[in-house]
Design a protein around this motif. Structure first.
Motif, PDB file in Angstrom:
ATOM      1  N   LEU A 169       0.823  -1.202   0.000  1.00 57.44           N
ATOM      2  CA  LEU A 169       0.000   0.000   0.000  1.00 57.44           C
ATOM      3  C   LEU A 169       0.865   1.263   0.000  1.00 57.44           C
ATOM      4  O   LEU A 169       0.459   2.298  -0.530  1.00 57.44           O
ATOM      5  CB  LEU A 169      -0.909   0.011   1.238  1.00 57.44           C
ATOM      6  N   LEU A 170       2.050   1.164   0.584  1.00 58.30           N
ATOM      7  CA  LEU A 170       2.966   2.296   0.603  1.00 58.30           C
ATOM      8  C   LEU A 170       3.732   2.438  -0.712  1.00 58.30           C
ATOM      9  O   LEU A 170       4.554   3.337  -0.857  1.00 58.30           O
ATOM     10  CB  LEU A 170       3.949   2.148   1.765  1.00 58.30           C
ATOM     11  N   GLY A 171       3.464   1.531  -1.658  1.00 59.74           N
ATOM     12  CA  GLY A 171       4.044   1.668  -2.992  1.00 59.74           C
ATOM     13  C   GLY A 171       5.317   0.888  -3.233  1.00 59.74           C
ATOM     14  O   GLY A 171       5.998   1.100  -4.233  1.00 59.74           O
ATOM     15  N   HIS A 172       5.650  -0.030  -2.314  1.00 64.18           N
ATOM     16  CA  HIS A 172       6.892  -0.784  -2.458  1.00 64.18           C
ATOM     17  C   HIS A 172       6.636  -2.178  -3.030  1.00 64.18           C
ATOM     18  O   HIS A 172       5.560  -2.756  -2.837  1.00 64.18           O
ATOM     19  CB  HIS A 172       7.603  -0.892  -1.113  1.00 64.18           C
ATOM     20  N   ALA A 173       7.631  -2.726  -3.708  1.00 65.48           N
ATOM     21  CA  ALA A 173       7.568  -4.100  -4.202  1.00 65.48           C
ATOM     22  C   ALA A 173       8.051  -5.015  -3.082  1.00 65.48           C
ATOM     23  O   ALA A 173       9.094  -4.763  -2.475  1.00 65.48           O
ATOM     24  CB  ALA A 173       8.451  -4.254  -5.430  1.00 65.48           C
ATOM     25  N   VAL A 174       7.298  -6.064  -2.800  1.00 68.10           N
ATOM     26  CA  VAL A 174       7.587  -6.908  -1.636  1.00 68.10           C
ATOM     27  C   VAL A 174       7.707  -8.371  -2.050  1.00 68.10           C
ATOM     28  O   VAL A 174       6.887  -8.878  -2.810  1.00 68.10           O
ATOM     29  CB  VAL A 174       6.472  -6.794  -0.569  1.00 68.10           C
ATOM     30  N   MET A 175       8.735  -9.040  -1.528  1.00 62.52           N
ATOM     31  CA  MET A 175       8.790 -10.491  -1.614  1.00 62.52           C
ATOM     32  C   MET A 175       8.717 -11.038  -0.187  1.00 62.52           C
ATOM     33  O   MET A 175       9.667 -10.877   0.590  1.00 62.52           O
ATOM     34  CB  MET A 175      10.067 -10.999  -2.287  1.00 62.52           C
ATOM     35  N   PRO A 176       7.600 -11.673   0.198  1.00 56.25           N
ATOM     36  CA  PRO A 176       7.485 -12.224   1.546  1.00 56.25           C
ATOM     37  C   PRO A 176       7.978 -13.667   1.613  1.00 56.25           C
ATOM     38  O   PRO A 176       7.631 -14.489   0.763  1.00 56.25           O
ATOM     39  CB  PRO A 176       5.976 -12.150   1.817  1.00 56.25           C
ATOM     40  N   VAL A 177       8.817 -13.970   2.595  1.00 58.64           N
ATOM     41  CA  VAL A 177       9.272 -15.348   2.835  1.00 58.64           C
ATOM     42  C   VAL A 177       9.145 -15.630   4.320  1.00 58.64           C
ATOM     43  O   VAL A 177       9.021 -14.718   5.141  1.00 58.64           O
ATOM     44  CB  VAL A 177      10.735 -15.556   2.370  1.00 58.64           C
ATOM     45  N   SER A 178       9.188 -16.927   4.677  1.00 55.18           N
ATOM     46  CA  SER A 178       8.902 -17.315   6.063  1.00 55.18           C
ATOM     47  C   SER A 178      10.119 -17.710   6.875  1.00 55.18           C
ATOM     48  O   SER A 178      10.001 -18.024   8.049  1.00 55.18           O
ATOM     49  CB  SER A 178       7.893 -18.473   6.069  1.00 55.18           C
ATOM     50  N   SER A 179      11.314 -17.698   6.274  1.00 52.62           N
ATOM     51  CA  SER A 179      12.508 -18.108   7.021  1.00 52.62           C
ATOM     52  C   SER A 179      13.748 -17.432   6.455  1.00 52.62           C
ATOM     53  O   SER A 179      13.754 -16.944   5.317  1.00 52.62           O
ATOM     54  CB  SER A 179      12.689 -19.628   6.948  1.00 52.62           C
ATOM     55  N   ALA A 180      14.805 -17.445   7.259  1.00 52.58           N
ATOM     56  CA  ALA A 180      16.077 -16.882   6.813  1.00 52.58           C
ATOM     57  C   ALA A 180      16.652 -17.699   5.660  1.00 52.58           C
ATOM     58  O   ALA A 180      17.289 -17.154   4.755  1.00 52.58           O
ATOM     59  CB  ALA A 180      17.060 -16.842   7.986  1.00 52.58           C
ATOM     60  N   GLU A 181      16.404 -19.011   5.693  1.00 53.71           N
ATOM     61  CA  GLU A 181      16.913 -19.874   4.639  1.00 53.71           C
ATOM     62  C   GLU A 181      16.266 -19.527   3.288  1.00 53.71           C
ATOM     63  O   GLU A 181      16.944 -19.461   2.266  1.00 53.71           O
ATOM     64  CB  GLU A 181      16.650 -21.341   5.006  1.00 53.71           C
ATOM     65  N   GLU A 182      14.948 -19.265   3.303  1.00 57.13           N
ATOM     66  CA  GLU A 182      14.276 -18.822   2.077  1.00 57.13           C
ATOM     67  C   GLU A 182      14.798 -17.458   1.637  1.00 57.13           C
ATOM     68  O   GLU A 182      14.948 -17.183   0.442  1.00 57.13           O
ATOM     69  CB  GLU A 182      12.768 -18.738   2.303  1.00 57.13           C
ATOM     70  N   ALA A 183      15.083 -16.607   2.603  1.00 58.89           N
ATOM     71  CA  ALA A 183      15.591 -15.273   2.298  1.00 58.89           C
ATOM     72  C   ALA A 183      16.947 -15.347   1.610  1.00 58.89           C
ATOM     73  O   ALA A 183      17.222 -14.587   0.669  1.00 58.89           O
ATOM     74  CB  ALA A 183      15.695 -14.452   3.578  1.00 58.89           C
ATOM     75  N   ARG A 184      17.788 -16.262   2.048  1.00 55.97           N
ATOM     76  CA  ARG A 184      19.114 -16.397   1.435  1.00 55.97           C
ATOM     77  C   ARG A 184      19.004 -16.814  -0.027  1.00 55.97           C
ATOM     78  O   ARG A 184      19.770 -16.344  -0.883  1.00 55.97           O
ATOM     79  CB  ARG A 184      19.948 -17.414   2.218  1.00 55.97           C
ATOM     80  N   VAL A 185      18.048 -17.691  -0.314  1.00 55.66           N
ATOM     81  CA  VAL A 185      17.820 -18.100  -1.702  1.00 55.66           C
ATOM     82  C   VAL A 185      17.362 -16.903  -2.534  1.00 55.66           C
ATOM     83  O   VAL A 185      17.842 -16.675  -3.651  1.00 55.66           O
ATOM     84  CB  VAL A 185      16.767 -19.234  -1.761  1.00 55.66           C
ATOM     85  N   ALA A 186      16.432 -16.133  -1.974  1.00 54.94           N
ATOM     86  CA  ALA A 186      15.921 -14.951  -2.684  1.00 54.94           C
ATOM     87  C   ALA A 186      17.021 -13.934  -2.919  1.00 54.94           C
ATOM     88  O   ALA A 186      17.115 -13.334  -4.004  1.00 54.94           O
ATOM     89  CB  ALA A 186      14.779 -14.321  -1.888  1.00 54.94           C
ATOM     90  N   LEU A 187      17.870 -13.728  -1.919  1.00 52.58           N
ATOM     91  CA  LEU A 187      18.961 -12.764  -2.031  1.00 52.58           C
ATOM     92  C   LEU A 187      19.969 -13.162  -3.110  1.00 52.58           C
ATOM     93  O   LEU A 187      20.569 -12.305  -3.750  1.00 52.58           O
ATOM     94  CB  LEU A 187      19.670 -12.621  -0.678  1.00 52.58           C
TER      95      LEU A 187
END
Length: 267
Positions: A169-187
């Motif tokens: 709603l604030l105008g940002h693009a968001v990728m939601p993940v549920s763990s740090a391990e998923e975040a590392r893959v996304a990064l």
């Protein structure tokens, strides 16, 4: 709340539960009758509908038309099936909220309250986002400068959904993940401007993830959500310079403030 359920016993139970929770409840036996209620002009804050519905109007179509008729309405689906019109490959379609059957009274109360709070925040957003002295219509260049790509790491499904929608709603693009391990893959797969992580996560903690990001991606901004403030950050205080700690619980104004802080801070 408009409750849509074709099973008479289930419908009676849902109406009773929602009424006990203090809500005014309308009821419908299928998508067609629910649509008639929505078209009548009666204001509905939340549409609570079973996914599997008889009749020509299926629940996804009901939700789509409900949004078209009343743009501020929230939609909560419920289903006892893991694979259906809104779940594909084990994942919910983007922007979809689901309460799985069977559910407890507490589950229903928490989910409905979260969505109604989100709706209230969304309705307040124009007033919160644009102070009176600000220009009424920011230019495309200003919008682009303000837009950031946010990696949201939160293991609580409701908080993740709410925070993701508020960031959107604030105008940002968001990728939601549920763990740090998923975040590392996304990064590893794509660039992000901001890491927005909870402290307590399954497996690797949010603090450990933030420390790793700070070392490997020094230009990336970091927001850490914590119920314990900066006390959650261990080690050398120097390594946390420029990191914004967002106290929990938070709402849209606090998220705005945290994003403004990281946007103004060069790591």
């Amino acid at each position: 709340i408009l409750a849509v359920e074709d099973d008479a016993d289930v419908r009676a139970t849902v109406v009773e539960l929602l009424t006990e929770l203090g809500y005014r409840v309308l009821r419908a036996v299928d998508g067609q009758s629910a649509l008639s209620i929505l078209k009548s002009g009666v204001a509905v804050d939340l549409l609570f509908t079973d996914v599997v519905m008889p009749g020509p109007v299926r629940s996804p179509e009901l939700a789509r038309q409900a949004k078209a008729l009343q743009p501020d309405i929230e939609v909560l689906f419920t289903s006892g099936y893991t694979e259906n019109a809104i779940v594909h490959g084990g994942r919910l379609d983007p922007g979809v909220n689901l309460l799985s059957k069977p559910y407890r009274r507490e589950d229903l109360a928490r989910k409905v309250r979260a969505l109604l709070d989100l709706r209230r925040q969304r309705l307040l957003m124009p007033k919160l986002q644009w102070p009176e002295r600000a220009v009424e219509h920011p230019t495309a260049t200003q919008e682009a400068a303000r837009r950031m790509h946010v990696l949201l790491v939160e293991d609580d499904e409701d908080i993740r959904a709410s925070a993701s929608e508020l960031l959107g709603l604030l105008g940002h693009a968001v990728m939601p993940v549920s763990s740090a391990e998923e975040a590392r893959v996304a990064l590893a797969a794509e660039p992000f401007d901001v890491l927005f992580t909870d402290v307590t996560l399954p497996g690797m903690s949010g603090v450990e993830l933030a420390r790793e990001v700070a070392l490997r991606k020094p230009a990336m901004r970091i927001i850490i959500a914590s119920g314990h403030g900066r006390a959650a950050l261990d080690g050398d205080p120097q390594q946390w310079l420029g990191v914004v700690v967002l106290p929990k619980p938070y709402a849209l104004p606090q998220i705005q403030q945290a994003l403004a802080q990281v946007a103004a801070t060069a790591r």
